[in-house]
Design an enzyme around this catalytic site. Structure first.
Site, short mmCIF file in Angstrom:
data_model
loop_
_atom_site.label_atom_id
_atom_site.label_comp_id
_atom_site.label_asym_id
_atom_site.label_seq_id
_atom_site.Cartn_x
_atom_site.Cartn_y
_atom_site.Cartn_z
N ASP A 112 0.89 -1.17 0.00
CA ASP A 112 0.00 0.00 0.00
C ASP A 112 0.91 1.20 0.00
OD1 ASP A 112 -2.85 -0.87 0.24
OD2 ASP A 112 -1.99 -2.00 1.92
N ASP A 129 -13.82 -4.46 -1.56
CA ASP A 129 -13.74 -4.47 -0.10
C ASP A 129 -15.15 -4.77 0.43
OD1 ASP A 129 -11.09 -3.62 -0.25
OD2 ASP A 129 -11.64 -1.51 -0.26
#
Lengths: 252, 205
Positions: free
Chosen positions: A11, A130
């Site tokens: 990330d 998600d």
């Protein structure tokens, strides 16, 4: 024999690797190019690079880092984060990404998916999702988990597949960063809805979590915090899986 | 060694360029027929869909000069879709170049594309391709279609994903791999080295 893919995830923000717990509390974990190269040397089967690109400066930095990573990496590189246009996809692929991953924008503008699939083939289109458990079902969230969408998980997966998704990256928001194991129930539910590969994400804390997911038929697992915190290396994970009789690409 | 990559799509072959750079090769990129010139190796990269690629080759006036190179015995490496191009008929309704006899059927598997690292069982008569590699080396695959050569003896390696399919084809001057050597780490690097060495050796009078 197809071997399960062990995929470190980076990330990235403003050129640095960060990792949060349950989508919050970001911690700096290092230089993404060096880290990607280290993971590849250690036995990573693929790299996922999620870059939070918010500004023009971010984009230029992001592209130059991806290009540097490409020179180092002889394994597949999937790049995502903040993709909002065909032009951005073009830039990422031109700078050496093999696949691109789209999340929030695909939910708002699903029409971009067939356009990407038509131009570059669905094999280069990964849809990241998600999702979070809500009562009796799984709900899809966007914008890094901040916004609840109207979509139910199975319905969205099926729609995205029809629109050209070649692969899914499914993150359990309940498990992400907790190191409490993958959400096997959610993965099994997702599997019933689509015939594309699914990368399991969120919750890896021990090698046994990976072994469990693979044992339940997962062909690809994503890892982040467990690696960034240097609890274990990719090679260490693979050696342990191999010792348990799981066929992985090990030794390299 | 002079190498060219045929750009018949959207030019998504950064990883191939990076892999060739690691072999000290700087390929020329051919976009249209007028770019074509004599080289030691032409590479068909593995991006796109068969019908689109055939259309692009014809629209960019690449079909005739590439075929002429092939008839002049210029070596070609086809990667993934690039290998499928060598063959005549595709399941998608498209037709390939027809330089080799055979079909391009879809894989029979519940989950497609076939994505990930899979092992290749080398054909012993083509052992040179796998020199220095493990007995059943692993390479990175991402594909929905495969090739089915009419002549079995062209198959230089096979892979299993629900069913067995040819993962390497050797029919000099045509060389094809269903996997992506440019994404296959050290194994891919070594296989490309083996192939380049073979091509240089065969080029000697």
């Amino acid at each position: 024999m197809l071997m399960p893919r062990i995929i470190p995830c980076l990330d990235v923000r403003h050129g640095r690797v960060v990792k949060g717990v349950r989508f919050q509390e970001l911690i700096d974990s290092g230089d993404p190019v060096a880290l990607a190269a280290e993971y590849a040397r250690d036995g990573a089967d693929e790299i996922v690079w999620l870059d939070i690109v918010a500004t023009v400066e971010d984009l230029a930095l992001s592209l130059s880092l991806i290009q540097a990573a490409r020179r180092e990496l002889a394994i597949p590189l999937t790049v995502g984060g903040g993709i909002r246009s065909i032009r951005h996809v073009e830039e990422l692929l031109a700078h050496g990404a093999d696949k691109i991953s789209i999340n929030s924008y695909a939910l708002q503008h699903p029409e971009i998916l067939p356009e990407i699939a038509r131009r570059w083939g669905s094999q280069c289109l990964v849809i990241a999702v998600d999702a979070k458990r809500e009562d009796d079902h799984f709900q899809v969230y966007s914008h890094g988990g901040r916004i609840r969408t109207e979509r139910e998980l199975g319905q969205w997966l099926r729609q995205a597949e029809t629109l050209g998704a070649g692969e899914f990256l499914l993150t359990s928001m309940d498990r992400d960063g907790t190191q409490a194991g993958y959400d096997l129930e959610m993965l099994a539910y997702a599997r019933q809805h689509v015939a594309r590969p699914i990368i399991a994400s969120g919750g890896a804390g021990r090698v046994q979590d990976l072994a469990d997911a693979i044992g339940h038929g997962q062909s690809a697992v994503l890892l982040a915090s467990i690696l960034h915190q240097r609890q274990i290396t990719v090679g260490g994970i693979k050696a342990e899986l191999a010792a348990q009789g799981v066929a992985v690409r090990w030794p390299l | 060694m002079k190498v060219a990559i045929v750009n018949y799509g959207n030019g998504n072959f950064g990883s191939l360029l990076a892999a060739l750079a690691r072999l000290d090769l700087k390929p020329s990129i051919w976009q249209r027929g007028s770019d074509v010139h004599p080289v030691d190796l032409v590479i068909f990269p593995g991006v796109g869909a068969l019908p689109d690629v055939m259309l692009a080759l014809s629209q960019r006036d690449l079909l005739v000069p590439l075929t002429a190179l092939y008839h002049a015995d210029t070596p070609f490496l086809g990667i993934c879709l690039g290998m499928q191009l060598f063959f005549a008929e595709g399941d998608e309704g498209g037709r390939g170049l027809g330089w080799l006899k055979g079909k391009v059927p879809a894989l029979a598997a519940p989950i497609l594309p076939h994505i990930g690292w899979n092992t290749v069982s080398p054909d012993p008569t083509h052992g040179w391709l796998y020199a220095g590699l493990a007995a059943n080396p692993a390479f990175y695959f991402v594909h929905t279609y495969c090739v089915e050569p009419l002549d079995d003896s062209l198959t230089a390696g096979t892979t299993v994903y629900h069913a067995t399919f040819p993962s390497a084809v050797v029919a000099p001057p045509l060389y094809g791999v269903q996997f992506h050597p440019e994404l296959s780490g050290r194994s891919g690097h070594r296989l490309l080295q083996n192939l380049l060495a073979r091509i240089q050796q065969e080029a000697r009078p």
